[in-house]
Design a protein around this motif. Sequence first.
Motif, short mmCIF file in Angstrom:
data_model
loop_
_atom_site.label_atom_id
_atom_site.label_comp_id
_atom_site.label_asym_id
_atom_site.label_seq_id
_atom_site.Cartn_x
_atom_site.Cartn_y
_atom_site.Cartn_z
N VAL A 55 51.90 40.62 47.77
CA VAL A 55 52.88 41.12 46.80
C VAL A 55 52.26 41.55 45.49
CG1 VAL A 55 54.83 39.83 47.76
CG2 VAL A 55 53.36 38.74 46.05
N ALA A 56 51.04 41.08 45.17
CA ALA A 56 50.41 41.43 43.89
C ALA A 56 48.99 40.88 43.88
CB ALA A 56 51.21 40.87 42.71
N GLY A 57 48.26 41.21 42.82
CA GLY A 57 46.94 40.66 42.61
C GLY A 57 46.85 40.05 41.22
N LEU A 58 45.77 39.29 41.00
CA LEU A 58 45.61 38.63 39.71
C LEU A 58 44.12 38.45 39.45
CD1 LEU A 58 47.73 35.55 38.58
CD2 LEU A 58 45.44 35.98 37.72
N GLY A 59 43.68 38.90 38.28
CA GLY A 59 42.27 38.77 37.93
C GLY A 59 42.10 38.50 36.46
N GLN A 60 40.85 38.38 36.05
CA GLN A 60 40.55 38.11 34.65
C GLN A 60 40.82 39.35 33.80
OE1 GLN A 60 39.42 35.03 33.50
NE2 GLN A 60 39.76 35.87 31.45
N ALA A 61 41.51 39.18 32.69
CA ALA A 61 41.73 40.29 31.76
C ALA A 61 40.39 40.80 31.24
CB ALA A 61 42.62 39.85 30.60
N THR A 62 40.23 42.11 31.18
CA THR A 62 38.95 42.70 30.78
C THR A 62 39.00 43.43 29.45
OG1 THR A 62 39.46 44.69 32.06
CG2 THR A 62 38.21 42.96 33.18
N ASP A 63 40.19 43.57 28.88
CA ASP A 63 40.36 44.29 27.62
C ASP A 63 40.92 43.31 26.59
OD1 ASP A 63 41.10 45.87 25.47
OD2 ASP A 63 41.84 47.52 26.71
N ALA A 64 40.07 42.85 25.68
CA ALA A 64 40.49 41.85 24.70
C ALA A 64 41.64 42.36 23.83
CB ALA A 64 39.31 41.43 23.84
N ALA A 65 41.65 43.65 23.55
CA ALA A 65 42.69 44.20 22.68
C ALA A 65 44.07 44.15 23.35
CB ALA A 65 42.35 45.65 22.32
N ARG A 66 44.11 44.30 24.68
CA ARG A 66 45.38 44.27 25.40
C ARG A 66 45.78 42.86 25.79
NH1 ARG A 66 45.11 48.03 30.37
NH2 ARG A 66 47.35 47.59 30.44
N GLY A 67 44.81 41.96 25.95
CA GLY A 67 45.13 40.61 26.39
C GLY A 67 45.66 40.63 27.81
#
Length: 256
Positions: A55-67
């Motif tokens: 149904v979806a995926g989940l990973g580490q955020a890679t853009d500090a500005a977007r969080g």
Amino acid sequence: MTSTFKTGVPCWLDLGATDVDAAVGFYSSLFGWQAEDMGPESGHYRLLRKDGKQVAGLGQATDAARGSSWAIYLKTDDVDATLNLIGKHGGTTVVGATDVMDLGRMAVCQDPAGAYFSLWQPAAHPGVELVAKPGSLVWTEVYSTDREAVTPFYEEVFGLRHTDSELPGGMVYRVFTQGEDGVIGCMQITPDMGGMPSAWVPYFEVEDVDVVGDAAIAAGATELMRDTVPAGRIAWLVDPQGATFCIMKPDPTFAM
């Protein structure tokens, strides 16, 4: 495996989270998802399943500005050709075409008003396997600071068309269509939305918006809005790490 998604239709979504394990716990408790760690080759990306279906995926955020944020992937048969069209019609390539193991090819882009979205060219991974059922994606919307500018962009790049309908209070709701199907909602951001930037927002179907919404708040989410609209009952939520998402109990008598 061949994808059944048409061009320009949301076919995948994933969450970039600042705390992956905490995000897995939060969303699994709301939607009954099971998470599978894809291992070090994928950066420990998690596949999220409902009743065994992706149904979806989940990973580490890679853009500090977007969080933390949810990313919507639009289906294309050719990422590189679509990137050329995106540049031609005023969009921006943020991350160029990249092969994801043997699963497919992707890119990250922004539309002319700044909304981030991704492209997915399927190979072994066609996209979500469950939609419009409790615990899965039921609808997506793009909120725009300049809807009239982005409408021709999505139409020219993806071959979409649009229809408009008036909502209570005089607001106009726009639906992008692919063939006969309504596939994406599009709303103009108004001053009362508190300076919201252009953004794509996923809606997950639930059996009871009030029960799930209250559970999300108890688990640390912030509620922005809860209401009954022509399409059903909805709630806008911000998860504990700052990612916006919506939940919805569709009205079965409503046709988009």
